[in-house]
Scaffold this motif. Structure first.
Motif, PDB file in Angstrom:
ATOM      1  N   ASP A  33       0.930  -1.148  -0.090  1.00 58.61           N
ATOM      2  CA  ASP A  33      -0.197  -0.255  -0.485  1.00 58.61           C
ATOM      3  C   ASP A  33       0.932   1.115  -0.180  1.00 58.61           C
ATOM      4  O   ASP A  33       2.307   0.846   0.032  1.00 58.61           O
ATOM      5  N   VAL A  34       0.262   2.596  -0.071  1.00 61.12           N
ATOM      6  CA  VAL A  34       0.891   3.791  -0.067  1.00 61.12           C
ATOM      7  C   VAL A  34       1.895   4.263   1.082  1.00 61.12           C
ATOM      8  O   VAL A  34       3.470   4.543   1.169  1.00 61.12           O
ATOM      9  N   VAL A  35       1.604   3.445   2.219  1.00 57.07           N
ATOM     10  CA  VAL A  35       2.067   3.639   3.009  1.00 57.07           C
ATOM     11  C   VAL A  35       3.589   2.495   3.219  1.00 57.07           C
ATOM     12  O   VAL A  35       4.428   3.294   3.462  1.00 57.07           O
ATOM     13  N   GLY A  36       3.248   1.601   2.955  1.00 56.77           N
ATOM     14  CA  GLY A  36       4.811   0.409   2.982  1.00 56.77           C
ATOM     15  C   GLY A  36       4.965   0.681   1.949  1.00 56.77           C
ATOM     16  O   GLY A  36       6.506   0.736   1.785  1.00 56.77           O
ATOM     17  N   ASN A  37       5.084   1.159   0.830  1.00 55.34           N
ATOM     18  CA  ASN A  37       5.674   2.218  -0.302  1.00 55.34           C
ATOM     19  C   ASN A  37       6.555   3.097   0.626  1.00 55.34           C
ATOM     20  O   ASN A  37       7.820   3.742  -0.272  1.00 55.34           O
ATOM     21  N   LEU A  38       6.097   4.217   1.455  1.00 54.47           N
ATOM     22  CA  LEU A  38       6.556   4.889   0.646  1.00 54.47           C
ATOM     23  C   LEU A  38       7.874   4.824   1.850  1.00 54.47           C
ATOM     24  O   LEU A  38       9.124   5.323   2.400  1.00 54.47           O
ATOM     25  N   PHE A  39       7.608   4.402   3.092  1.00 53.89           N
ATOM     26  CA  PHE A  39       8.830   3.528   3.778  1.00 53.89           C
ATOM     27  C   PHE A  39       9.204   2.419   3.928  1.00 53.89           C
ATOM     28  O   PHE A  39      10.449   1.716   4.904  1.00 53.89           O
ATOM     29  N   LEU A  40       9.069   1.807   2.286  1.00 54.66           N
ATOM     30  CA  LEU A  40      10.331   0.528   1.934  1.00 54.66           C
ATOM     31  C   LEU A  40      11.658   1.147   2.847  1.00 54.66           C
ATOM     32  O   LEU A  40      12.321   1.725   2.213  1.00 54.66           O
ATOM     33  N   GLY A  41      12.314  -0.279   3.685  1.00 54.00           N
ATOM     34  CA  GLY A  41      13.503   0.025   3.908  1.00 54.00           C
ATOM     35  C   GLY A  41      13.932   0.921   4.759  1.00 54.00           C
ATOM     36  O   GLY A  41      15.312   1.157   5.460  1.00 54.00           O
ATOM     37  N   ARG A  42      12.940   2.050   5.478  1.00 51.60           N
ATOM     38  CA  ARG A  42      12.954   2.068   6.623  1.00 51.60           C
ATOM     39  C   ARG A  42      11.865   2.432   7.234  1.00 51.60           C
ATOM     40  O   ARG A  42      11.310   3.439   7.749  1.00 51.60           O
ATOM     41  N   GLU A  43      12.013   1.410   7.753  1.00 55.14           N
ATOM     42  CA  GLU A  43      10.490   1.261   8.339  1.00 55.14           C
ATOM     43  C   GLU A  43       9.966   1.975  10.257  1.00 55.14           C
ATOM     44  O   GLU A  43      11.293   1.896  10.102  1.00 55.14           O
ATOM     45  N   ILE A  44       9.670   2.977  10.496  1.00 57.93           N
ATOM     46  CA  ILE A  44       8.997   2.676  11.361  1.00 57.93           C
ATOM     47  C   ILE A  44       8.795   1.484  12.640  1.00 57.93           C
ATOM     48  O   ILE A  44       7.375   1.244  12.288  1.00 57.93           O
ATOM     49  N   ARG A  45       9.613   1.535  13.796  1.00 64.32           N
ATOM     50  CA  ARG A  45       8.915   0.146  14.661  1.00 64.32           C
ATOM     51  C   ARG A  45       8.953   0.685  16.304  1.00 64.32           C
ATOM     52  O   ARG A  45       9.615   1.559  16.168  1.00 64.32           O
ATOM     53  N   ARG A  46       8.162  -0.554  16.595  1.00 62.32           N
ATOM     54  CA  ARG A  46       7.619   0.045  17.829  1.00 62.32           C
ATOM     55  C   ARG A  46       7.103  -1.122  18.609  1.00 62.32           C
ATOM     56  O   ARG A  46       6.703  -2.460  18.076  1.00 62.32           O
ATOM     57  N   PHE A  47       8.224  -1.215  19.281  1.00 60.99           N
ATOM     58  CA  PHE A  47       8.384  -2.560  20.239  1.00 60.99           C
ATOM     59  C   PHE A  47       9.368  -3.819  19.208  1.00 60.99           C
ATOM     60  O   PHE A  47       9.283  -4.906  19.036  1.00 60.99           O
ATOM     61  N   GLY A  48       9.746  -3.501  18.293  1.00 62.87           N
ATOM     62  CA  GLY A  48      10.305  -4.294  17.641  1.00 62.87           C
ATOM     63  C   GLY A  48       9.552  -4.507  16.049  1.00 62.87           C
ATOM     64  O   GLY A  48       9.261  -4.784  15.190  1.00 62.87           O
ATOM     65  N   PHE A  49       7.921  -3.900  16.432  1.00 60.64           N
ATOM     66  CA  PHE A  49       6.914  -4.517  15.076  1.00 60.64           C
ATOM     67  C   PHE A  49       7.113  -3.275  14.459  1.00 60.64           C
ATOM     68  O   PHE A  49       7.191  -2.228  15.081  1.00 60.64           O
ATOM     69  N   LEU A  50       6.069  -3.592  13.013  1.00 60.58           N
ATOM     70  CA  LEU A  50       6.558  -2.312  12.459  1.00 60.58           C
ATOM     71  C   LEU A  50       4.932  -1.132  12.820  1.00 60.58           C
ATOM     72  O   LEU A  50       3.606  -1.491  13.634  1.00 60.58           O
ATOM     73  N   ASP A  51       5.122   0.107  13.163  1.00 57.95           N
ATOM     74  CA  ASP A  51       4.223   1.197  14.070  1.00 57.95           C
ATOM     75  C   ASP A  51       3.481   1.570  12.369  1.00 57.95           C
ATOM     76  O   ASP A  51       3.560   2.623  12.020  1.00 57.95           O
ATOM     77  N   GLU A  52       2.150   0.810  12.280  1.00 59.22           N
ATOM     78  CA  GLU A  52       1.770   1.546  11.019  1.00 59.22           C
ATOM     79  C   GLU A  52       0.761   2.731  11.318  1.00 59.22           C
ATOM     80  O   GLU A  52       0.769   3.605  10.066  1.00 59.22           O
ATOM     81  N   THR A  63       6.542  -7.167  10.681  1.00 62.62           N
ATOM     82  CA  THR A  63       7.762  -7.109  10.888  1.00 62.62           C
ATOM     83  C   THR A  63       8.433  -6.410   9.507  1.00 62.62           C
ATOM     84  O   THR A  63       8.298  -6.583   8.430  1.00 62.62           O
ATOM     85  N   HIS A  64       9.621  -5.606  10.193  1.00 55.40           N
ATOM     86  CA  HIS A  64       9.906  -5.101   9.104  1.00 55.40           C
ATOM     87  C   HIS A  64      11.180  -6.618   7.926  1.00 55.40           C
ATOM     88  O   HIS A  64      10.656  -6.179   6.773  1.00 55.40           O
TER      89      HIS A  64
END
Lengths: 257, 427
Positions: free
Chosen positions: A97-116, B289-290
């Motif tokens: 999705d748009v969010v996934g593409n924008l943050f691909l390779g530099r995802e923001i994480r929260r407690f180790g999981f993706l912070d959608e 996850t990443h």
């Protein structure tokens, strides 16, 4: 002493196998300037973008960032310097999705999981600045219109607050209104002090937007112009080769392209 | 059904505003109706965009169950369903690994051989050489991981499609398995051992199955609720509380009915518990996850992933390592079911069933779309057909033909939904 350019290329060469695609390329991008990169098909424009963005690193030559020599061997290096690229094919993942593409390779994480949520919030924030019609952020990119995809690609490149932006034919697939929206955007980015390298075939766009123009022909520099003073004819004749600014052209290289 | 829901929602909207004197009950009823209507609209939107989700799969499963129940009334008996829930685990675990490989747009043909190899490693170490069971188990699983890693690294480095490399793997691992089994041929496992218990142990206490259902539904509700609260606090669009309640409600009903049926036979099977925990865990890995995001990105466009500075080599290697590991684990469950390992372990239709399960469940062959839950749905359909055929004394030949037909339908739906998605994108 004048400030050194944000990005400068000296004597950059790139070959794919036996074909020398780029030879002794010189290029300077200053902060707050739009440099148009022109050239006929196969002149090496897209390859030059790939050299700067680290996708296809240069074989020879020096790249300077604010006056000091740097190495760009991987896309990561370019990104760390502050160089962002919007490719001609956009290089988006259609299934994300748009969010996934924008943050691909530099995802923001929260407690180790993706912070959608946080990623979606920043995406919305960024897109609101760029465009009026925000697409559905959770729709896969493949279902967006080409204009929306272009916006997503540009938004992605702006995410890391880059200093230099490379745009490879950003308006080629767009309609009239979307084109002017993208050009407005580039204008605003320049005002914010970014250096922009703009590849385009559209002389109208270039006249309206660019400060300087660099022409490539058959993988070599074929002239630099100040867009405000040079005439359109001068630039076009340099693109088509009517004006030869390259004395050392060899027949074998021409055959390669 | 959809139409009916719509009518209901329309009616509630047509009602005049409720006077203050009215109790809260109609309010809630209307809110639920609105949530349902929202769901239906969202669902229709997704349908037209070519995202069918798991709906066709659930319908096929329902059809299979209805047909066999009408042919033989023992089909939906607690005993048969409970056995079914254990039978799906071995191949299902292998199919979960296949889902990972399909997501990056590749295919792993070696999982059958790796499952046989892992079972043989365990049997030879434990039974023939007296290695403690837990150690032999770990070594067997790690053998699968190692085999997968080798294949993944070779694919990534040589850029040869995975199905070619794993085809070579299929022969190699099978050869190694035959070699370590040696002349003994068949090795019988300890009937009361750890591995045998994997598929023979049941939590006979009714509380286990109900507890699992409650914990599962409760966790889903809490996570969705927390997410909603966070989004609400940040002023972001979010699901309504009613929407979450309806979704969790449906899930809870399915979970408790399953638990009820299982408790009427021998209780919750250990194998099913492990299967569900693994599937749910890997689902979180993939979607939250990443690492999982990288897997999906690779399935979308390798070039885009590379330009976003993802390490394509590392992700490909890791994906095939996962599929090798899951194949080994699945192989141990299959060996556990028959408490023996023979030269035929991991051969035959196992590989094809595992791949078919992932695809029937809705994982795209073109990469980038699917979840681990699709493996559960897919293997449930395949195993239901097998079980129904056995119960109605239908020859194996017919079973193959029907499973083949279902697989073909699944591939057709996959390609049609993909095409409709692209058409939607152009519009």
């Amino acid at each position: 002493m004048p400030t050194p350019p944000l990005l400068a290329l000296h004597g950059v060469c790139k070959r794919f196998g036996v074909v020398e695609v780029l030879t002794d390329i010189e290029l300077e991008i200053h902060a707050g300037q739009v440099v148009a990169l022109l050239g006929d098909n196969g002149a090496g424009k897209s390859t030059l973008v790939k050299v700067i963005s680290g996708v296809a690193p240069a074989d020879k030559g020096a790249i300077e960032w604010e006056g000091r020599t740097v190495q760009i061997r991987r896309p990561h290096d370019a990104r760390d310097l502050g160089i962002a690229t919007v490719y001609q094919d956009l290089a988006l993942c259609g299934n994300l999705d748009v969010v996934g593409n924008l943050f691909l390779g530099r995802e923001i994480r929260r407690f180790g999981f993706l912070d959608e949520m946080e990623m979606e919030r920043r995406t919305r924030h960024l897109l609101e600045r760029l465009t009026r019609g925000i697409p559905d952020l959770r729709a896969p990119v493949v279902s967006l219109s080409s204009g929306q995809r272009q916006t997503v690609a540009i938004a992605r490149s702006l995410l890391g607050d880059p200093r230099v932006l490379l745009l490879d034919e950003p308006t080629a697939a767009l309609g009239f209104e979307q084109t002017s929206e993208v050009l407005d955007l580039v204008d605003r980015l320049r005002d914010r002090g970014l250096g922009v390298l703009l590849i385009s075939h559209n002389m109208g766009d270039i006249k309206a937007l660019a400060d300087r123009a660099a022409v490539l022909r058959l993988g070599r520099n074929n002239g630099f112009f100040d867009v405000n003073t040079a005439s359109q004819e001068q630039i076009i004749s340099s693109v088509t080769g009517a004006t030869e600014n390259v004395p050392r052209r060899m027949a074998s290289q021409e055959a390669g392209w | 059904m959809v139409k009916g829901m719509h009518n209901m929602a329309d009616k509630t909207q047509a009602e005049p505003t409720a006077p203050d004197a009215e109790t809260r009950q109609p309010h809630r009823g209307r809110a639920v109706a609105r949530a349902v209507e929202d769901g239906v609209t969202h669902f229709r939107h997704r349908l037209s965009a070519g995202e069918l989700g798991s709906l066709p799969v659930v319908l096929v499963l329902a059809a299979v169950w209805i047909i066999f129940q009408s042919l033989n009334e023992n089909f939906l008996s607690p005993r048969n369903l409970s056995n079914l829930s254990v039978d799906i685990v071995g191949t299902g675990l292998i199919a979960v690994g296949i889902v990972f490989v399909l997501l990056i747009g590749e295919l792993d043909l070696s999982v059958g051989s790796i499952s046989g190899l892992a079972a043989a490693v365990f049997a030879v170490l434990n039974v023939n050489n007296g290695v403690p069971e837990w150690l032999a188990l770990i070594i067997a699983v790690l053998a699968g991981t190692a085999a997968g890693t080798v294949q993944g690294y070779s694919c990534a480095k040589t850029r040869v499609p995975a199905f070619v490399v794993t085809l070579a793997g299929l022969l190699t691992w099978n050869g190694i398995m035959l070699y370590i089994l040696g002349t003994s041929g068949t090795v019988n496992l300890d009937e009361n051992g750890l591995v045998a218990k994997l598929t023979s142990y049941y939590f006979t206490n009714d509380g286990a199955a109900y507890g699992l259902a409650a914990v599962g539904a409760g966790t889903v509700f809490l996570v969705s609720y927390q997410d909603m609260r966070r989004r609400e606090a940040a002023g972001m669009p979010h699901r309504s509380l009613q929407g979450i309640a309806v979704r969790t409600g449906v899930l809870a009903v399915i979970a408790f009915v399953t638990a009820f049926v299982l408790n009427r036979f021998q209780g919750l099977p250990l194998a099913l518990l492990i299967f569900l925990v693994v599937v749910a865990g890997l689902d979180i890995v993939l979607r939250r996850t990443h690492y999982g995001r990288q897997v999906y990105a690779l399935g979308g466009s390798v070039e885009a992933a590379r330009r976003a500075s993802l390490s394509v080599t590392r992700v490909q290697t890791a994906v095939l390592a996962v599929s090798g590991t899951m194949a080994a684990v699945g192989g141990l469950f299959l060996a556990s079911r028959i408490t023996s390992v023979s030269q035929g372990s991991g051969s035959g239709v196992l590989l094809l069933n595992a791949i078919a399960a992932a695809v029937i469940g809705g994982t795209s062959l073109f990469g980038g779309r699917g979840t681990t839950w699709s493996a559960v749905l897919g293997i449930l359909i395949i195993q239901s057909i097998a079980s129904g055929m056995a119960i109605t004394d239908t020859p194996t030949a017919v079973q193959f033909i029907i499973t083949g037909g279902v697989l073909f339908a699944a591939v057709l739906i996959d390609s049609l939904s993909r095409r409709s998605q692209e058409a939607h994108g152009r519009a």
